[in-house]
Motif scaffolding. Structure first.
Motif, PDB file in Angstrom:
ATOM      1  N   GLY A  48       0.766  -1.250   0.000  1.00  0.00           N
ATOM      2  CA  GLY A  48       0.000   0.000   0.000  1.00  0.00           C
ATOM      3  C   GLY A  48       0.793   1.295   0.000  1.00  0.00           C
ATOM      4  O   GLY A  48       0.225   2.370   0.126  1.00  0.00           O
ATOM      5  N   SER A  49       2.127   1.226  -0.108  1.00  0.00           N
ATOM      6  CA  SER A  49       2.936   2.448  -0.169  1.00  0.00           C
ATOM      7  C   SER A  49       4.173   2.131  -1.005  1.00  0.00           C
ATOM      8  O   SER A  49       4.327   1.016  -1.472  1.00  0.00           O
ATOM      9  N   HIS A  50       5.069   3.134  -1.174  1.00  0.00           N
ATOM     10  CA  HIS A  50       6.358   2.833  -1.799  1.00  0.00           C
ATOM     11  C   HIS A  50       7.077   1.795  -0.949  1.00  0.00           C
ATOM     12  O   HIS A  50       6.984   1.837   0.285  1.00  0.00           O
ATOM     13  N   TYR A  51       7.806   0.884  -1.565  1.00  0.00           N
ATOM     14  CA  TYR A  51       8.595  -0.090  -0.808  1.00  0.00           C
ATOM     15  C   TYR A  51       9.755  -0.585  -1.659  1.00  0.00           C
ATOM     16  O   TYR A  51       9.705  -0.503  -2.892  1.00  0.00           O
ATOM     17  N   PHE A  52      10.799  -1.054  -1.002  1.00  0.00           N
ATOM     18  CA  PHE A  52      11.947  -1.630  -1.714  1.00  0.00           C
ATOM     19  C   PHE A  52      11.857  -3.146  -1.683  1.00  0.00           C
ATOM     20  O   PHE A  52      11.375  -3.726  -0.707  1.00  0.00           O
ATOM     21  N   ILE A  53      12.335  -3.784  -2.757  1.00  0.00           N
ATOM     22  CA  ILE A  53      12.596  -5.222  -2.722  1.00  0.00           C
ATOM     23  C   ILE A  53      14.112  -5.381  -2.824  1.00  0.00           C
ATOM     24  O   ILE A  53      14.723  -4.860  -3.774  1.00  0.00           O
ATOM     25  N   THR A  54      14.712  -6.046  -1.845  1.00  0.00           N
ATOM     26  CA  THR A  54      16.171  -6.173  -1.782  1.00  0.00           C
ATOM     27  C   THR A  54      16.568  -7.646  -1.930  1.00  0.00           C
ATOM     28  O   THR A  54      15.705  -8.527  -1.936  1.00  0.00           O
ATOM     29  N   ASP A  55      17.863  -7.890  -1.981  1.00  0.00           N
ATOM     30  CA  ASP A  55      18.414  -9.247  -1.960  1.00  0.00           C
ATOM     31  C   ASP A  55      17.800 -10.171  -3.003  1.00  0.00           C
ATOM     32  O   ASP A  55      17.295 -11.241  -2.696  1.00  0.00           O
ATOM     33  N   TRP A  56      17.854  -9.726  -4.244  1.00  0.00           N
ATOM     34  CA  TRP A  56      17.343 -10.526  -5.374  1.00  0.00           C
ATOM     35  C   TRP A  56      18.297 -11.689  -5.662  1.00  0.00           C
ATOM     36  O   TRP A  56      19.502 -11.585  -5.398  1.00  0.00           O
ATOM     37  N   PRO A  57      17.793 -12.747  -6.266  1.00  0.00           N
ATOM     38  CA  PRO A  57      18.689 -13.804  -6.722  1.00  0.00           C
ATOM     39  C   PRO A  57      19.684 -13.216  -7.727  1.00  0.00           C
ATOM     40  O   PRO A  57      19.282 -12.477  -8.620  1.00  0.00           O
ATOM     41  N   SER A  58      20.947 -13.553  -7.563  1.00  0.00           N
ATOM     42  CA  SER A  58      21.983 -12.977  -8.431  1.00  0.00           C
ATOM     43  C   SER A  58      21.691 -13.216  -9.902  1.00  0.00           C
ATOM     44  O   SER A  58      21.957 -12.361 -10.746  1.00  0.00           O
ATOM     45  N   GLU A  59      21.138 -14.394 -10.204  1.00  0.00           N
ATOM     46  CA  GLU A  59      21.008 -14.754 -11.622  1.00  0.00           C
ATOM     47  C   GLU A  59      19.994 -13.900 -12.378  1.00  0.00           C
ATOM     48  O   GLU A  59      20.028 -13.877 -13.602  1.00  0.00           O
ATOM     49  N   ILE A  60      19.093 -13.217 -11.688  1.00  0.00           N
ATOM     50  CA  ILE A  60      18.154 -12.373 -12.446  1.00  0.00           C
ATOM     51  C   ILE A  60      18.511 -10.883 -12.385  1.00  0.00           C
ATOM     52  O   ILE A  60      17.736 -10.035 -12.783  1.00  0.00           O
ATOM     53  N   LYS A  61      19.702 -10.574 -11.892  1.00  0.00           N
ATOM     54  CA  LYS A  61      20.163  -9.178 -11.906  1.00  0.00           C
ATOM     55  C   LYS A  61      21.356  -9.056 -12.860  1.00  0.00           C
ATOM     56  O   LYS A  61      22.072 -10.017 -13.095  1.00  0.00           O
ATOM     57  N   PRO A  62      21.574  -7.846 -13.421  1.00  0.00           N
ATOM     58  CA  PRO A  62      22.657  -7.684 -14.402  1.00  0.00           C
ATOM     59  C   PRO A  62      24.059  -7.950 -13.835  1.00  0.00           C
ATOM     60  O   PRO A  62      24.257  -7.926 -12.624  1.00  0.00           O
ATOM     61  N   GLU A 114      34.374 -12.277 -14.556  1.00  0.00           N
ATOM     62  CA  GLU A 114      33.617 -13.534 -14.401  1.00  0.00           C
ATOM     63  C   GLU A 114      32.121 -13.287 -14.594  1.00  0.00           C
ATOM     64  O   GLU A 114      31.418 -14.087 -15.202  1.00  0.00           O
ATOM     65  N   GLY A 115      31.633 -12.162 -14.060  1.00  0.00           N
ATOM     66  CA  GLY A 115      30.207 -11.805 -14.188  1.00  0.00           C
ATOM     67  C   GLY A 115      29.805 -11.670 -15.649  1.00  0.00           C
ATOM     68  O   GLY A 115      28.764 -12.164 -16.078  1.00  0.00           O
ATOM     69  N   PHE A 116      30.652 -11.025 -16.434  1.00  0.00           N
ATOM     70  CA  PHE A 116      30.393 -10.878 -17.874  1.00  0.00           C
ATOM     71  C   PHE A 116      30.238 -12.251 -18.503  1.00  0.00           C
ATOM     72  O   PHE A 116      29.296 -12.510 -19.243  1.00  0.00           O
ATOM     73  N   GLU A 117      31.202 -13.107 -18.208  1.00  0.00           N
ATOM     74  CA  GLU A 117      31.216 -14.420 -18.849  1.00  0.00           C
ATOM     75  C   GLU A 117      29.989 -15.237 -18.451  1.00  0.00           C
ATOM     76  O   GLU A 117      29.369 -15.888 -19.280  1.00  0.00           O
ATOM     77  N   GLN A 118      29.617 -15.160 -17.159  1.00  0.00           N
ATOM     78  CA  GLN A 118      28.444 -15.913 -16.701  1.00  0.00           C
ATOM     79  C   GLN A 118      27.172 -15.468 -17.432  1.00  0.00           C
ATOM     80  O   GLN A 118      26.259 -16.245 -17.626  1.00  0.00           O
ATOM     81  N   GLN A 119      27.111 -14.178 -17.813  1.00  0.00           N
ATOM     82  CA  GLN A 119      25.898 -13.712 -18.496  1.00  0.00           C
ATOM     83  C   GLN A 119      26.038 -13.798 -20.017  1.00  0.00           C
ATOM     84  O   GLN A 119      25.215 -13.242 -20.742  1.00  0.00           O
ATOM     85  N   GLY A 120      27.072 -14.497 -20.474  1.00  0.00           N
ATOM     86  CA  GLY A 120      27.231 -14.716 -21.909  1.00  0.00           C
ATOM     87  C   GLY A 120      27.649 -13.471 -22.674  1.00  0.00           C
ATOM     88  O   GLY A 120      27.408 -13.372 -23.876  1.00  0.00           O
ATOM     89  N   LEU A 121      28.234 -12.478 -21.984  1.00  0.00           N
ATOM     90  CA  LEU A 121      28.712 -11.270 -22.662  1.00  0.00           C
ATOM     91  C   LEU A 121      30.220 -11.363 -22.842  1.00  0.00           C
ATOM     92  O   LEU A 121      30.909 -11.966 -22.023  1.00  0.00           O
ATOM     93  N   GLU A 122      30.716 -10.775 -23.905  1.00  0.00           N
ATOM     94  CA  GLU A 122      32.152 -10.814 -24.144  1.00  0.00           C
ATOM     95  C   GLU A 122      32.825  -9.619 -23.502  1.00  0.00           C
ATOM     96  O   GLU A 122      32.602  -8.478 -23.930  1.00  0.00           O
ATOM     97  N   PRO A 123      33.664  -9.868 -22.498  1.00  0.00           N
ATOM     98  CA  PRO A 123      34.292  -8.733 -21.805  1.00  0.00           C
ATOM     99  C   PRO A 123      35.120  -7.864 -22.742  1.00  0.00           C
ATOM    100  O   PRO A 123      35.231  -6.662 -22.518  1.00  0.00           O
ATOM    101  N   GLU A 124      35.625  -8.454 -23.837  1.00  0.00           N
ATOM    102  CA  GLU A 124      36.477  -7.679 -24.759  1.00  0.00           C
ATOM    103  C   GLU A 124      35.735  -6.462 -25.321  1.00  0.00           C
ATOM    104  O   GLU A 124      36.317  -5.396 -25.519  1.00  0.00           O
TER     105      GLU A 124
END
Ligand code: ATP
Ligand code: MG
Length: 434
Positions: free
Chosen positions: A319-333, A373-383
């Protein structure tokens, strides 16, 4: 026009020249009234046919509604006039005649479809309740800027034409850049991070973001305005504190400086500045609460993203503004940092309004190896992102920040049904012009 007087400033006894649009003409026979409108309001001009120059009276009564005119005359007190004063004219000049037929009626007596309104924004913003949205938007952005400055952040402007994208999930708009493929930027994310590692440390940007969202929805635009913040030596909780402060500053600015506009929108009674701290629910608590409402056919399990339906059920519950914290890592960038003691959990957060998401943010990964490592896990090329990752080798402090959609802020603040109401010239699946 040096000698022009705004209608709101015209007081009895003044000799004035008022200029603006012909709002209405009422011809009652021996007497006629022309209502002239400018940015500050309206004023009545009175024509007494027997006592005034025939040619002047004729010019005034023949002019089409919404023409631009100027009237020279004397202001007199008149209790029966809508504003308690009227102008007794000596001369009138038609500056820009309007067509007799208008694509929409700025007096609002005839309602127009949203698409007709968007095609004719110039006429649409002659309506007090539409103009009010954009005065409020301007004030909210002013208050936001002032608050950012008061906490020592520097305003930056980063490129909107880029070589690579960052936000998985939504698509990029490709463009041709001197024969090479480039893209319209989805977010200033990487640039603002590069600047927290610079001598600036704490930065903000208010600028366009481009998202090739495939579908028209009432809360997505293909070009939106993002209010972005990023600070060195901040963790995600400190970033949330600033986010709360910014949202509140926007509401406070509007409450203090936009009473007339709120009145035009019929909102003076219901406009509340959110006062308490916004509740902070973990993702786990959020899905438990959503499941407990029984609103979903299939209960959510850990790892699911929140559907629109899920967000709505939770919004109604909180019923008001609220934060959602501590998301699963795999669904965040990839650039969001995980909790040190639990790599499955990210420091990402969203600020929610009961109706929809306003903000995404988090603490960022500032350690070079982890970032790669984060780039690679999300299938992005760090180069492809070397211009960015490289700087993490030269002294990048821990940092956190977020992005807030300006149109979503205004939409939720004013209870607008469609996000397009909060943009002058929206870009969506069908609309590329005006
Ligand atoms: P959503 O899930 O609602 O589509 P998102 O999670 O894709 O949004 P982010 O990448 O987190 O959006 O962007 C941060 C903020 O920018 C959002 O919370 C929102 O306020 C705003 N925003 C993002 N995309 C759009 C859009 N297409 N139209 C309007 N505002 C947007
Ligand atoms: Mg988001």
């Amino acid at each position: 026009m040096d000698d022009r007087t705004y209608t709101a400033d015209a007081s009895p006894g003044d000799a004035v020249t008022v200029a603006g649009w012909v709002h209405e003409i009422r011809d009652l026979g021996g007497i006629a009234f022309l209502i002239l409108r400018d940015k500050t309001g309206k004023i009545q001009v009175k024509f007494e046919k027997d006592e005034m120059d025939d040619e002047m009276v004729e010019t005034a009564l023949d002019v089409h509604r919404e023409s631009v005119i100027s009237v020279e005359g004397t202001v007199e007190e008149e209790d029966r006039a809508p504003t308690g004063v009227e102008v007794v004219p000596e001369s009138i000049e038609v500056i820009a005649e309007a067509d007799a037929e208008l694509p929409l009626d700025p007096s609002g007596k005839v309602e127009a479809e949203l698409s007709t309104r968007l095609d004719n924004r110039t006429l649409d913003l002659r309506k007090d309740e539409v103009k009010a949205i954009f005065e409020i938007r301007a004030e909210a952005l002013r208050a936001v800027r002032e608050h950012f400055r008061s906490i020592g952040s520097t305003e930056i402007n980063t490129p909107k034409i880029v070589a690579t994208g960052t936000e998985g999930g939504t698509e990029l708009f490709p463009i041709t850049y001197f024969g090479e493929e480039a893209f319209m930027n989805q977010s200033p994310q990487l640039f603002k991070q590069l600047m927290v590692g610079s001598g600036l440390e704490r930065v903000f940007e208010i600028g366009p973001i481009f998202r090739a969202e495939e579908h028209n929805t009432p809360r997505h635009l293909n070009e939106a305005t993002s209010i972005d913040f990023e600070s060195a030596f901040f963790d995600h909780t400190e970033a949330m504190d600033v986010c709360e402060g910014i949202v509140r500053a926007a509401y406070e600015g509007v409450a203090e400086n936009c009473q007339e506009e709120l009145e035009a929108l019929g909102m003076t009674e219901e406009f509340d500045v959110p006062d308490d701290a916004f509740p902070r629910l973990t993702y786990e608590e959020a899905i438990e609460r959503i499941n407990a409402t029984g609103a979903l056919d299939d209960p959510l399990v850990w790892g699911d993203d929140l559907s629109t339906e899920a967000e709505r059920a939770l919004g109604e519950d909180v019923g008001s503004h609220y934060f959602i914290t501590d998301w699963p890592s795999e669904i965040k960038p990839f650039y969001i940092k995980d909790h040190d003691d639990d790599p499955e959990l990210s420091t990402g957060f969203d600020l929610m309004h009961p109706r929809l998401e306003l903000v995404s943010g988090g603490q960022r990964e500032h350690r070079y190896q982890h970032l790669i490592e984060g780039f690679e896990q999300q299938g992005l090329e760090p180069e492809a992102f070397e211009y960015y990752t490289k700087m993490f080798k030269y002294g990048m402090p821990p940092h956190a920040g977020w992005g807030l959609g300006a149109e979503r802020l205004i939409m939720t603040m004013l209870g607008l049904e469609n996000i397009r109401e909060a943009v002058l010239f929206p870009r969506d699946r069908q609309r590329l012009s005006p």
